[in-house]
Enzyme design. Sequence first.
Site, PDB file in Angstrom:
ATOM      1  N   ARG A 166     -14.759 -22.776  -0.145  1.00  0.00           N
ATOM      2  CA  ARG A 166     -15.707 -21.794   0.389  1.00  0.00           C
ATOM      3  C   ARG A 166     -15.730 -21.765   1.908  1.00  0.00           C
ATOM      4  NH1 ARG A 166     -20.970 -22.223  -3.577  1.00  0.00           N
ATOM      5  NH2 ARG A 166     -19.834 -21.695  -5.465  1.00  0.00           N
ATOM      6  N   ARG A 202     -28.421 -16.018  -2.187  1.00  0.00           N
ATOM      7  CA  ARG A 202     -27.086 -16.569  -2.411  1.00  0.00           C
ATOM      8  C   ARG A 202     -26.010 -15.627  -1.873  1.00  0.00           C
ATOM      9  NH1 ARG A 202     -26.366 -17.715  -8.492  1.00  0.00           N
ATOM     10  NH2 ARG A 202     -24.426 -18.677  -7.848  1.00  0.00           N
ATOM     11  N   ARG A 240     -30.930 -19.269 -15.507  1.00  0.00           N
ATOM     12  CA  ARG A 240     -30.903 -20.297 -14.472  1.00  0.00           C
ATOM     13  C   ARG A 240     -31.911 -19.961 -13.385  1.00  0.00           C
ATOM     14  NH1 ARG A 240     -24.605 -21.174 -12.947  1.00  0.00           N
ATOM     15  NH2 ARG A 240     -25.500 -20.474 -10.986  1.00  0.00           N
ATOM     16  N   LYS A 281     -15.503 -14.513 -11.456  1.00  0.00           N
ATOM     17  CA  LYS A 281     -14.469 -15.543 -11.297  1.00  0.00           C
ATOM     18  C   LYS A 281     -14.380 -16.436 -12.536  1.00  0.00           C
ATOM     19  CE  LYS A 281     -16.456 -17.341  -7.740  1.00  0.00           C
ATOM     20  NZ  LYS A 281     -17.680 -16.526  -7.680  1.00  0.00           N
ATOM     21  N   ARG A 316     -27.980 -12.577 -16.304  1.00  0.00           N
ATOM     22  CA  ARG A 316     -27.195 -13.628 -16.955  1.00  0.00           C
ATOM     23  C   ARG A 316     -28.110 -14.561 -17.752  1.00  0.00           C
ATOM     24  NH1 ARG A 316     -23.089 -16.847 -13.211  1.00  0.00           N
ATOM     25  NH2 ARG A 316     -24.972 -17.111 -11.980  1.00  0.00           N
TER      26      ARG A 316
END
Length: 176
Positions: free
Chosen positions: A92, A175, A164, A16, A131
């Site tokens: 969400r 998640r 992260r 996104k 990532r």
Amino acid sequence: MAMKNFVFLGAPGAGKGTMADLLCEKCHCAHISTGDLLRAEVKAGTALGLQAKGFMDSGKLVPDELVANMLAGTLGKPEVAQKGFILDGYPRTVNQAHLLDKALAGLGQELDVVVLFEVPRDLLLSRLTARRLCRKCPAIYNVLFNRPKREGVCDSCGGELYQRSDDTLDTAENRL
């Protein structure tokens, strides 16, 4: 009238943010991530930011109404209202969708397009756990698909790359 107000929905790691950045570069609209918005309000020390900080510091979710108020303030800015926006991962929940509708109606705006990013779970996990972000600039890398030229160093600014805490396998699975 050209389309200018978008919502991008999908799981973490679906792309996104990447697609929002690309589209915003072409159409000069605002890329709005509620996480970034919350962090900016806290950093600026605004009244809404201070309220949010209390929830964030205690590990609680920031109430929908508080996030919606911050978002309405951003959507009401003349440069956002004129050029349009992409909401990255918001809303969400059904309640957030109702609050967004209410905020947009109050500003005389509406959504033009909602895009759902559907990505297989195994690819999402690969993307999330690979990532890396730069500590100095907004550059994002992926050690599988978009490696930096030097491991651990940002190509753009030379800053340190890091993972992260929510990009570990256990956290990523939770998640999703």
